[in-house]
Design a protein around this motif. Sequence first.
Motif, PDB file in Angstrom:
ATOM      1  N   LYS A 102      67.769 -46.368  -7.730  1.00  0.00           N
ATOM      2  CA  LYS A 102      67.725 -46.113  -6.302  1.00  0.00           C
ATOM      3  C   LYS A 102      68.231 -44.706  -5.999  1.00  0.00           C
ATOM      4  CE  LYS A 102      69.191 -48.017  -1.864  1.00  0.00           C
ATOM      5  NZ  LYS A 102      70.024 -49.047  -1.195  1.00  0.00           N
ATOM      6  N   LYS A 103      67.521 -43.983  -5.160  1.00  0.00           N
ATOM      7  CA  LYS A 103      67.901 -42.624  -4.801  1.00  0.00           C
ATOM      8  C   LYS A 103      69.161 -42.632  -3.940  1.00  0.00           C
ATOM      9  CE  LYS A 103      66.033 -38.381  -2.803  1.00  0.00           C
ATOM     10  NZ  LYS A 103      64.871 -37.768  -2.106  1.00  0.00           N
ATOM     11  N   GLN A 104      70.087 -41.721  -4.258  1.00  0.00           N
ATOM     12  CA  GLN A 104      71.344 -41.633  -3.521  1.00  0.00           C
ATOM     13  C   GLN A 104      71.106 -41.131  -2.107  1.00  0.00           C
ATOM     14  OE1 GLN A 104      74.902 -42.120  -4.273  1.00  0.00           O
ATOM     15  NE2 GLN A 104      74.835 -41.857  -2.078  1.00  0.00           N
ATOM     16  N   ASN A 105      71.600 -41.869  -1.124  1.00  0.00           N
ATOM     17  CA  ASN A 105      71.639 -41.379   0.256  1.00  0.00           C
ATOM     18  C   ASN A 105      72.807 -40.407   0.357  1.00  0.00           C
ATOM     19  OD1 ASN A 105      72.225 -41.002   2.993  1.00  0.00           O
ATOM     20  ND2 ASN A 105      71.622 -43.076   3.559  1.00  0.00           N
ATOM     21  N   PRO A 106      72.560 -39.128   0.670  1.00  0.00           N
ATOM     22  CA  PRO A 106      73.648 -38.142   0.634  1.00  0.00           C
ATOM     23  C   PRO A 106      74.666 -38.288   1.751  1.00  0.00           C
ATOM     24  CG  PRO A 106      71.623 -37.125   1.412  1.00  0.00           C
ATOM     25  CD  PRO A 106      71.255 -38.512   0.977  1.00  0.00           C
ATOM     26  N   TYR A 123      78.043 -44.088   1.222  1.00  0.00           N
ATOM     27  CA  TYR A 123      78.617 -44.696   0.024  1.00  0.00           C
ATOM     28  C   TYR A 123      78.407 -46.198   0.152  1.00  0.00           C
ATOM     29  CZ  TYR A 123      81.920 -45.966  -3.654  1.00  0.00           C
ATOM     30  OH  TYR A 123      82.491 -46.471  -4.791  1.00  0.00           O
ATOM     31  N   PHE A 137      76.125 -35.770  -1.961  1.00  0.00           N
ATOM     32  CA  PHE A 137      76.934 -36.855  -1.406  1.00  0.00           C
ATOM     33  C   PHE A 137      78.388 -36.756  -1.871  1.00  0.00           C
ATOM     34  CE2 PHE A 137      79.074 -40.770  -2.572  1.00  0.00           C
ATOM     35  CZ  PHE A 137      79.390 -41.237  -1.304  1.00  0.00           C
ATOM     36  N   LYS A 138      78.593 -36.543  -3.165  1.00  0.00           N
ATOM     37  CA  LYS A 138      79.948 -36.509  -3.698  1.00  0.00           C
ATOM     38  C   LYS A 138      80.746 -35.343  -3.125  1.00  0.00           C
ATOM     39  CE  LYS A 138      78.695 -38.897  -7.952  1.00  0.00           C
ATOM     40  NZ  LYS A 138      78.401 -38.737  -9.404  1.00  0.00           N
ATOM     41  N   THR A 152      79.621 -50.576   2.953  1.00  0.00           N
ATOM     42  CA  THR A 152      79.172 -49.199   3.116  1.00  0.00           C
ATOM     43  C   THR A 152      80.208 -48.367   3.865  1.00  0.00           C
ATOM     44  OG1 THR A 152      78.041 -49.578   5.236  1.00  0.00           O
ATOM     45  CG2 THR A 152      76.756 -49.940   3.215  1.00  0.00           C
ATOM     46  N   ASN A 191      83.698 -36.545  -9.318  1.00  0.00           N
ATOM     47  CA  ASN A 191      83.783 -37.951  -9.714  1.00  0.00           C
ATOM     48  C   ASN A 191      85.200 -38.500  -9.767  1.00  0.00           C
ATOM     49  OD1 ASN A 191      80.990 -38.691 -10.204  1.00  0.00           O
ATOM     50  ND2 ASN A 191      81.039 -37.190 -11.845  1.00  0.00           N
ATOM     51  N   ASP A 234      72.735 -36.566  -5.167  1.00  0.00           N
ATOM     52  CA  ASP A 234      73.909 -37.222  -5.744  1.00  0.00           C
ATOM     53  C   ASP A 234      75.135 -36.321  -5.634  1.00  0.00           C
ATOM     54  OD1 ASP A 234      75.166 -39.397  -7.346  1.00  0.00           O
ATOM     55  OD2 ASP A 234      75.433 -37.758  -8.771  1.00  0.00           O
ATOM     56  N   ARG A 235      75.018 -35.083  -6.088  1.00  0.00           N
ATOM     57  CA  ARG A 235      76.163 -34.173  -5.982  1.00  0.00           C
ATOM     58  C   ARG A 235      76.426 -33.794  -4.522  1.00  0.00           C
ATOM     59  NH1 ARG A 235      73.892 -32.066 -10.924  1.00  0.00           N
ATOM     60  NH2 ARG A 235      75.307 -32.515 -12.664  1.00  0.00           N
TER      61      ARG A 235
END
Length: 660
Positions: free
Chosen positions: A2-6, A9, A300-301, A99, A641, A297-298
Amino acid sequence: MKKQNPWMYAVPSFALADQHNLETVFTQANGYLGIRGYAEEEITGAGSDPMQFVAGYFDRSPVTRNTMVNVPTLRRIRIQLAGEKLDLGAGSVTNYLRTLDLRNAVCTRSFTWTSPGGRTTKVSFVSYVSYARWHVHLTEISIQPLNWSGRVVLEDVFDGTGQTLHQTHFKVTGHGEIPNGHYGEIRTLTSRLNAVLACAYESAQPLSQAASVRDGLVVSRSLSLEVQRGKVARLRRYAVVATDFDRDAGKAEIRTRTLGYLKQAMRVGWTGLRREQDDAWKKLWAMADVTIAGDPDREFKLRFSIFQMLQAYRPGDPRLSIGAKFLSGEHYSGHYFWDTDNFLTPFFLFTMPAAAQNLVEYRVRNLKGALIKAKSKKFKGAFYPWEACPMDGQENCPEWWKDKAAKEPIYIPCGNIELHINAAVALASSNYLMVAGRAKPARADIHRMLVEIARFWASRGEWVNGRYSIKNVIGPDEYHEYVDDNAYTNHTARWSLQKALSLPDLRTLGVTAKEASAWQKIVEGIELGHDKAHGILAQDRTFLSLPELDRSKFKPVIPLFRQGLSMEQIGHLQAIKQADVLALFHQLPFTYDYALMHRCWDYYEPRTVHDSNLSAGSHAVVAALLGRKDDFQKYYDKVLNLDIGGESYNVVDGLHAANA
């Protein structure tokens, strides 16, 4: 995959073992109030630290001088469904989703629970801490019985039995009932600060109410309603907290003030408050958002870290700074370290200058305490506390600490010999003067602080064989104590003296020509640790002569002192807790020859074990400066991370502010 929603969470399934760590990750805060993300209803067997903190609400501690107080639970709601306690540690859980929406700081938790008795119920919680109304926390509870009808009982609980660092810091001074809710009152034992918690429910269905009950440090009130099979019952809970320390305390009696905040929030209503929340966070993100094209992904993080900093602090109160765990845990007692000045202030300087102003003004306001500390150690000028708090300007660093993994208490010399806090304060205030262009704190007051910091450095060292030596210190690498001429300490001391000498108003500030000349002599003669044999800066006078650490015998992520080595044993090895010489290049990035920086990287990077959350970020910055793309990516991902990707062994203790 699944693609990360930026922006989101999401935890798509329930695992009992994950719940304790998730309390940290789902911390809700607004700079005034911080609440760990514990389950409202309690989960048997999950492990839990149901903590909440109010900025500035401190009390005297026998362990750490003063400590931020864990006030009674502000989101605890014990729920009974037809006589069975809602408990995800019993029965079975399906359709679970939790979420955190970074766009507006709203958390959701939904699931279908089948009780041990066979009753199946869909339950959801929506909650957030209001950014617009900093005393207010809101929760919406939805309950839909799928195969039963009957009574739902909600026991709303202000539970004060949770201690702070194994100590109780308040007593309950009152409690009572209000329409569809209740309140509880506490007072700290030594600082004598009052706090009041209150909440009230809103429901389309009539609520039956029992009397308010006090049992020791627990104040509760039960409310109940009838529910029908297949139909959704929805309740909205408005909770508030206020203390005597609040900047808006005024002269109003605290219970009156607290219940006033509650009435105002209920008058605006759920929809209006949610609109306020969305608008407030839209403005915050307009100031602070960063995007990474093609890498959700990055992205979002990175946003997660920015989000935590936006949650952690708000402009308006220079009595307060930012603790090393934000408002997410009791570790470090909520104290303010060099983390704030070195790693957090730059973020606020470029996104929320008013917040950076408060952080610098906090240090300016507490100059007196730094002067007192220096004098008590028989030095001149200002020596800032290694651990500070809003209650006083004195040192709050404990001298002894009982670590979970240690057999005996550990002596903590940091408050006496970890000197680079002074350099952090000077760097932050200097950067503020260059960038912010704000009227406060007054430039003259910052200059005076810089002068007093310079006076400390000029009195702390001694001349040895024609070189100025600063002995018996701890540098950023806290695994090596009582060393002489730590490179980071000496280089930043030199920078501090140079900065003070560059001030245009030295004479006005009482610096004589003789004193300025003495400072200049130190600048030219301070020991800088250039090691010709290796072509690097020596971390201190003895480090390069120590034996190597065999890292193959130790696990990564877990600190060495938790793997059988004593602090004394580690101190006799080339094992670096966190960036030290390399941290110098982070803080003064355009000062050094790049060939020297590369050689220092090649020597020190393999010897650094990263047992502190401060380390990876400095390594990432320096790797980027040096064009070491692979090294940068490695350490940048470690930073991203740390709290949400398993890179830290102690996420359960709270968020890592400096890493963010």
